[in-house]
Design an enzyme around this catalytic site. Sequence first.
Site, PDB file in Angstrom:
ATOM      1  N   THR A  85      10.508 -40.837 -55.024  1.00 14.05           N
ATOM      2  CA  THR A  85      11.708 -41.456 -55.596  1.00 14.05           C
ATOM      3  C   THR A  85      11.345 -42.795 -56.209  1.00 14.05           C
ATOM      4  O   THR A  85      10.742 -43.640 -55.544  1.00 14.05           O
ATOM      5  CB  THR A  85      12.779 -41.600 -54.498  1.00 14.05           C
ATOM      6  OG1 THR A  85      13.269 -40.295 -54.187  1.00 14.05           O
ATOM      7  CG2 THR A  85      13.933 -42.483 -54.929  1.00 14.05           C
ATOM      8  N   GLN A 118      11.735 -31.157 -57.691  1.00 13.47           N
ATOM      9  CA  GLN A 118      12.278 -31.095 -56.334  1.00 13.47           C
ATOM     10  C   GLN A 118      13.805 -31.124 -56.388  1.00 13.47           C
ATOM     11  O   GLN A 118      14.409 -32.060 -56.934  1.00 13.47           O
ATOM     12  CB  GLN A 118      11.753 -32.242 -55.466  1.00 13.47           C
ATOM     13  CG  GLN A 118      11.983 -31.918 -53.980  1.00 13.47           C
ATOM     14  CD  GLN A 118      11.747 -33.070 -53.040  1.00 13.47           C
ATOM     15  OE1 GLN A 118      12.115 -34.198 -53.338  1.00 13.47           O
ATOM     16  NE2 GLN A 118      11.132 -32.790 -51.907  1.00 13.47           N
ATOM     17  N   HIS A 159      14.123 -29.320 -51.425  1.00 13.09           N
ATOM     18  CA  HIS A 159      13.935 -30.448 -50.508  1.00 13.09           C
ATOM     19  C   HIS A 159      14.662 -30.123 -49.199  1.00 13.09           C
ATOM     20  O   HIS A 159      15.873 -30.266 -49.101  1.00 13.09           O
ATOM     21  CB  HIS A 159      14.487 -31.720 -51.136  1.00 13.09           C
ATOM     22  CG  HIS A 159      14.085 -32.990 -50.446  1.00 13.09           C
ATOM     23  ND1 HIS A 159      13.632 -33.020 -49.142  1.00 13.09           N
ATOM     24  CD2 HIS A 159      14.047 -34.286 -50.885  1.00 13.09           C
ATOM     25  CE1 HIS A 159      13.349 -34.285 -48.810  1.00 13.09           C
ATOM     26  NE2 HIS A 159      13.585 -35.062 -49.850  1.00 13.09           N
ATOM     27  N   ASN A 198      13.357 -34.822 -44.532  1.00 11.93           N
ATOM     28  CA  ASN A 198      13.696 -36.250 -44.586  1.00 11.93           C
ATOM     29  C   ASN A 198      15.156 -36.613 -44.343  1.00 11.93           C
ATOM     30  O   ASN A 198      15.644 -37.619 -44.865  1.00 11.93           O
ATOM     31  CB  ASN A 198      13.205 -36.848 -45.919  1.00 11.93           C
ATOM     32  CG  ASN A 198      11.693 -36.833 -45.995  1.00 11.93           C
ATOM     33  OD1 ASN A 198      11.027 -36.641 -44.970  1.00 11.93           O
ATOM     34  ND2 ASN A 198      11.141 -37.008 -47.178  1.00 11.93           N
ATOM     35  N   TYR A 217      17.993 -35.204 -45.218  1.00  6.97           N
ATOM     36  CA  TYR A 217      19.009 -34.912 -46.237  1.00  6.97           C
ATOM     37  C   TYR A 217      19.796 -33.642 -45.864  1.00  6.97           C
ATOM     38  O   TYR A 217      19.652 -33.120 -44.759  1.00  6.97           O
ATOM     39  CB  TYR A 217      18.356 -34.854 -47.625  1.00  6.97           C
ATOM     40  CG  TYR A 217      17.750 -36.190 -47.982  1.00  6.97           C
ATOM     41  CD1 TYR A 217      18.565 -37.316 -48.143  1.00  6.97           C
ATOM     42  CD2 TYR A 217      16.375 -36.359 -48.094  1.00  6.97           C
ATOM     43  CE1 TYR A 217      18.019 -38.565 -48.421  1.00  6.97           C
ATOM     44  CE2 TYR A 217      15.831 -37.603 -48.366  1.00  6.97           C
ATOM     45  CZ  TYR A 217      16.658 -38.709 -48.542  1.00  6.97           C
ATOM     46  OH  TYR A 217      16.122 -39.943 -48.803  1.00  6.97           O
ATOM     47  N   ARG A 245       9.998 -27.813 -48.892  1.00  5.93           N
ATOM     48  CA  ARG A 245       9.407 -28.924 -48.145  1.00  5.93           C
ATOM     49  C   ARG A 245      10.160 -29.128 -46.835  1.00  5.93           C
ATOM     50  O   ARG A 245      11.392 -29.194 -46.829  1.00  5.93           O
ATOM     51  CB  ARG A 245       9.460 -30.218 -48.959  1.00  5.93           C
ATOM     52  CG  ARG A 245       8.553 -31.306 -48.401  1.00  5.93           C
ATOM     53  CD  ARG A 245       8.549 -32.533 -49.281  1.00  5.93           C
ATOM     54  NE  ARG A 245       7.292 -33.275 -49.124  1.00  5.93           N
ATOM     55  CZ  ARG A 245       7.187 -34.585 -49.222  1.00  5.93           C
ATOM     56  NH1 ARG A 245       8.239 -35.325 -49.483  1.00  5.93           N
ATOM     57  NH2 ARG A 245       6.020 -35.176 -49.078  1.00  5.93           N
ATOM     58  N   ASN A 268      15.861 -41.280 -42.110  1.00  8.69           N
ATOM     59  CA  ASN A 268      17.297 -41.212 -42.402  1.00  8.69           C
ATOM     60  C   ASN A 268      18.131 -40.816 -41.192  1.00  8.69           C
ATOM     61  O   ASN A 268      19.113 -40.081 -41.321  1.00  8.69           O
ATOM     62  CB  ASN A 268      17.548 -40.285 -43.601  1.00  8.69           C
ATOM     63  CG  ASN A 268      17.104 -40.927 -44.896  1.00  8.69           C
ATOM     64  OD1 ASN A 268      17.429 -42.072 -45.157  1.00  8.69           O
ATOM     65  ND2 ASN A 268      16.331 -40.207 -45.692  1.00  8.69           N
ATOM     66  N   GLY A 292       1.257 -38.957 -51.856  1.00 10.85           N
ATOM     67  CA  GLY A 292       2.407 -39.650 -52.422  1.00 10.85           C
ATOM     68  C   GLY A 292       2.021 -40.996 -52.984  1.00 10.85           C
ATOM     69  O   GLY A 292       1.616 -41.117 -54.144  1.00 10.85           O
ATOM     70  N   ARG A 293       2.106 -42.042 -52.121  1.00 13.04           N
ATOM     71  CA  ARG A 293       1.849 -43.404 -52.607  1.00 13.04           C
ATOM     72  C   ARG A 293       0.503 -43.555 -53.310  1.00 13.04           C
ATOM     73  O   ARG A 293       0.427 -44.293 -54.311  1.00 13.04           O
ATOM     74  CB  ARG A 293       2.028 -44.395 -51.451  1.00 13.04           C
ATOM     75  CG  ARG A 293       3.520 -44.583 -51.135  1.00 13.04           C
ATOM     76  CD  ARG A 293       3.759 -45.324 -49.840  1.00 13.04           C
ATOM     77  NE  ARG A 293       3.236 -44.567 -48.720  1.00 13.04           N
ATOM     78  CZ  ARG A 293       3.461 -44.881 -47.437  1.00 13.04           C
ATOM     79  NH1 ARG A 293       4.172 -45.940 -47.131  1.00 13.04           N
ATOM     80  NH2 ARG A 293       2.960 -44.131 -46.485  1.00 13.04           N
TER      81      ARG A 293
HETATM   82  C1  8OZ Z   1      12.454 -43.080 -50.578  1.00 14.08           C
HETATM   83  C2  8OZ Z   1      13.585 -43.668 -51.090  1.00 14.08           C
HETATM   84  C3  8OZ Z   1      14.649 -42.896 -51.455  1.00 14.08           C
HETATM   85  C4  8OZ Z   1      14.593 -41.521 -51.312  1.00 14.08           C
HETATM   86  C5  8OZ Z   1      12.745 -38.801 -49.464  1.00 14.08           C
HETATM   87  C6  8OZ Z   1      13.873 -38.644 -51.581  1.00 14.08           C
HETATM   88  O1  8OZ Z   1      12.412 -39.505 -48.502  1.00 14.08           O
HETATM   89  C7  8OZ Z   1      13.381 -39.430 -50.636  1.00 14.08           C
HETATM   90  C8  8OZ Z   1      13.453 -40.915 -50.780  1.00 14.08           C
HETATM   91  C9  8OZ Z   1      12.381 -41.714 -50.423  1.00 14.08           C
HETATM   92  O2  8OZ Z   1      12.591 -37.586 -49.456  1.00 14.08           O
END
Ligand code: 8OZ
Length: 368
Positions: free
Chosen positions: A25, A98, A174, A177, A179, A226, A234, A321-322
Amino acid sequence: MHPLFTPFRAGDIALANRVVMAPLTRNRALPGQLPGPLQVEYYRQRASAGLIVTEASQISPEGQGYLDTPGIHNDAQVAGWRRVTEAVHAAGGRIVIQLWHVGRISHVSLQPGGQSPVSSTARAAATKTFTKKGFEPVSAPRALRSDELPRIVADYRHAARQAMAAGFDGVEVHGANGYLLEQFLRDSVNDRSDAYGGPIANRARLMVEAVQAVCEEIGAARTGLRLSPVTPANDAGQDSDPQALYGHVVERLAPLKLAYLHLIEGATGGDRNVAPFDYAALRAVYKRAHPAGAWMVNNGYDAAMARAVVERGEADLVAFGRPFIANPDLVRRLRENAPWNALRRETLYGGDAAGYTDYPALPDTVPA
Ligand code: 8OZ
């Protein structure tokens, strides 16, 4: 040549190597939640990855939870993404998008008509999101009625169709994480008493239906998923039995013959050993039903770890990622054991080309 740098087929997607750019993101979408020229350049620069997974992109206006994230639901967004896929393909790369619904990780200021975000529960997550005003606590959600869930599944299906119209090689659902899909999966969040709550089969139902719909629409061989079995990201908490929960999900979905499964090991972007989980056992469940299915691993891999996990045959693909934010030519750096550019954290989320398209690649010729 080390196997990490050899070609691989994930379903119908032919990759030049086993190095994947993980979804990231970056909050730089244009008004209308559109990818623009800056995204074209950013992804083009990273096209030497065997596969790019785009930043999470909302499947519907309601699926948005942060400022300036792109969508894949309307035709203007499809046109924007088409320029991205054309640039990556012209550079010899492969790219999937994604598909994202944030569920309760949102704020009323980001929701259509200022409505409450939706979730498996009416309980708010103890976390923040990024809005026009900066970091703000997420808003209290409204629990979805079971008669609304076919519409959510249809939104995943529609987004997958839009993705193919935009020229993507496939999609990644997705399911990680904290969501929406994970908000249904885990008993630490899901407090329902209908057919989508309670026993594992019920909590997994929305994820299974969404992935099935996407597979029907575009083909399982172009669909990845994923998962993050123990991430606390979160405010997802920990499920009471993650091994059984994720074992069930994989047992249900592996027979579809997905292109790949993508596992975040441990806490997303953090401690790989945050909670016990037997990933090898989950992989065995997957490979029993789908021996050719690709197993993609992620979270804190360095060059040595990535080489080792592929060498040992414990993973087919490794997602970074990073490191891909700071190193557009990460594949070359891995291959040559070259040092990595340092990440500039202050430009991760939002802004312009700085910290986005200005990280240097290695020079073409190394001075003698
Ligand atoms: C960092 C900031 C905002 C969203 C994820 C889509 O963790 C994200 C995300 C990561 O999967």
